[in-house]
Design a protein around this motif. Structure first.
Motif, short mmCIF file in Angstrom:
data_model
loop_
_atom_site.label_atom_id
_atom_site.label_comp_id
_atom_site.label_asym_id
_atom_site.label_seq_id
_atom_site.Cartn_x
_atom_site.Cartn_y
_atom_site.Cartn_z
N PHE A 91 0.77 -1.32 0.01
CA PHE A 91 0.15 -0.01 -0.04
C PHE A 91 0.94 1.21 -0.17
CE2 PHE A 91 -4.06 -1.80 0.53
CZ PHE A 91 -4.06 -2.91 1.25
N GLY A 106 -3.57 4.03 -0.40
CA GLY A 106 -4.13 3.71 -2.01
C GLY A 106 -4.77 2.20 -1.86
N TYR B 35 -8.67 2.32 12.40
CA TYR B 35 -8.63 1.99 10.91
C TYR B 35 -9.49 0.66 10.79
CZ TYR B 35 -4.97 5.49 10.18
OH TYR B 35 -4.33 6.50 10.11
N GLN B 37 -10.44 -2.20 7.63
CA GLN B 37 -9.97 -2.68 6.56
C GLN B 37 -10.93 -3.95 6.26
OE1 GLN B 37 -6.11 -4.69 5.87
NE2 GLN B 37 -6.06 -4.29 3.86
N GLY B 38 -11.84 -3.62 5.24
CA GLY B 38 -12.64 -4.87 4.78
C GLY B 38 -12.13 -5.92 3.62
N GLY B 40 -10.24 -7.24 0.80
CA GLY B 40 -9.58 -6.99 -0.39
C GLY B 40 -9.89 -5.32 -0.58
N GLN B 41 -9.75 -4.81 0.52
CA GLN B 41 -9.68 -3.24 0.54
C GLN B 41 -8.68 -2.46 1.24
OE1 GLN B 41 -13.82 -1.98 1.93
NE2 GLN B 41 -14.85 -2.87 0.35
N ASP B 42 -8.35 -1.48 1.05
CA ASP B 42 -7.40 -0.68 1.91
C ASP B 42 -7.88 -0.17 3.17
OD1 ASP B 42 -8.02 2.58 1.21
OD2 ASP B 42 -8.84 1.03 -0.54
N PRO B 43 -7.24 -0.01 4.05
CA PRO B 43 -7.77 0.57 5.33
C PRO B 43 -8.05 1.87 5.29
CG PRO B 43 -5.43 -0.35 5.76
CD PRO B 43 -5.60 -0.09 4.15
N PHE B 45 -9.82 5.00 7.35
CA PHE B 45 -9.89 5.95 9.09
C PHE B 45 -11.21 5.84 9.63
CE2 PHE B 45 -8.52 8.43 12.14
CZ PHE B 45 -9.45 9.72 12.16
N LEU B 88 -10.91 -6.41 9.32
CA LEU B 88 -9.82 -6.28 10.02
C LEU B 88 -9.68 -4.89 10.37
CD1 LEU B 88 -7.22 -7.78 11.02
CD2 LEU B 88 -6.18 -7.21 9.02
N PHE B 90 -7.46 -1.89 12.64
CA PHE B 90 -6.36 -1.93 13.00
C PHE B 90 -6.41 -0.73 13.86
CE2 PHE B 90 -3.49 -4.26 10.64
CZ PHE B 90 -4.06 -4.47 9.15
N PHE B 105 1.53 0.78 13.53
CA PHE B 105 0.20 0.13 13.34
C PHE B 105 0.34 -1.29 14.35
CE2 PHE B 105 -2.63 1.63 10.36
CZ PHE B 105 -1.92 2.75 9.67
#
Lengths: 115, 114
Positions: A91, A106, B35, B37-38, B40-43, B45, B88, B90, B105
């Motif tokens: 990322f 990203g 944060y 994070q679903g 397949g996704q990015d974290p 905020f 997830l 964080f 993290f």
């Protein structure tokens, strides 16, 4: 608002070869921080490398280096001598300096290192 | 070196139940960020705290609340859980010694809602 774009959803590289992951971002800020995070299958978020926008010199950490082009708002990551343990999601991330700000990530690039 | 501690590491809940996630920042870190994070996704905020006060808020549902305590640990409370809350989570912390310019993290809490 800041945005971070990674145009390569997936990449692969042969072991011991070099690979470059691309990242572009959009901001009106002049001072900020850019990061590359690695997320292996364990899903731990590991900081790979950090770049301060006011520093001209590109950051390096062992086999990892960046090409930071501030005017172009580009921040690519080069991994040299790729190892199997480098297989992970990478990322690119942006953060304004100071206490109040969150990291903006990203969408990630999934890197596979092939033996 | 001490790292951010999150507990539990894994949590399974049923729909409409509640969950509490805990975060223990690195010693002498006074700022905590959450944060989500679903798959397949990015974290993304959710919320942050500085000196026990909420400092910033992101896309956190009204069903979620959080606080930071006097020992700087933080708890994220999630009620009326939905399937879409499976993710997830964080926690990250930062400190004045580093000018709040880097977030460290934790390992994350994996929440599964059935």
């Amino acid at each position: 608002a800041q945005t971070v774009t990674q145009s390569q959803p997936e990449m692969s590289v042969q072991e011991a070869e070099t690979v470059t992951l691309s990242c572009t971002y959009d901001t009106s800020e002049n001072n900020y921080y850019l990061f590359w995070y690695k997320q292996p299958p364990s899903r731990q978020m590991i900081l790979v490398i950090r770049q301060e926008a006011y520093k001209q010199q590109n950051a390096t950490e062992n086999r990892f280096s960046v090409n930071f082009q501030k005017a172009a708002k580009s921040f690519s990551l080069k991994i040299s001598d790729s190892q199997l343990g480098d297989t992970a999601m990478y990322f690119c991330a942006f953060m304004k300096p100071g206490l109040d700000d969150k990291v903006i990530f990203g969408p990630g690039t999934s890197l596979s290192v092939i033996p | 070196a001490a790292g951010v501690i999150q507990s539990p590491r894994h949590l399974i809940k049923e729909k409409r139940e509640t969950a509490t996630l805990k975060c223990y920042p690195i010693p002498r870190h006074d700022t905590v960020y959450w944060y989500q994070q679903g798959p397949g996704q990015d974290p993304q905020f959710l919320i942050s705290f500085y000196e026990k006060m909420q400092s910033d808020k992101g896309s956190i549902p009204d069903r979620f609340s959080a606080q930071q305590f006097s020992d700087y640990h933080s708890e994220l409370n999630m009620s009326s859980l939905e399937l879409g809350d499976s993710a997830l989570y964080f926690c990250a912390s930062s400190s004045p010694q580093r000018g709040y310019n880097e977030q460290f993290f934790g390992p994350g809490t994996r929440l599964t809602v059935l």
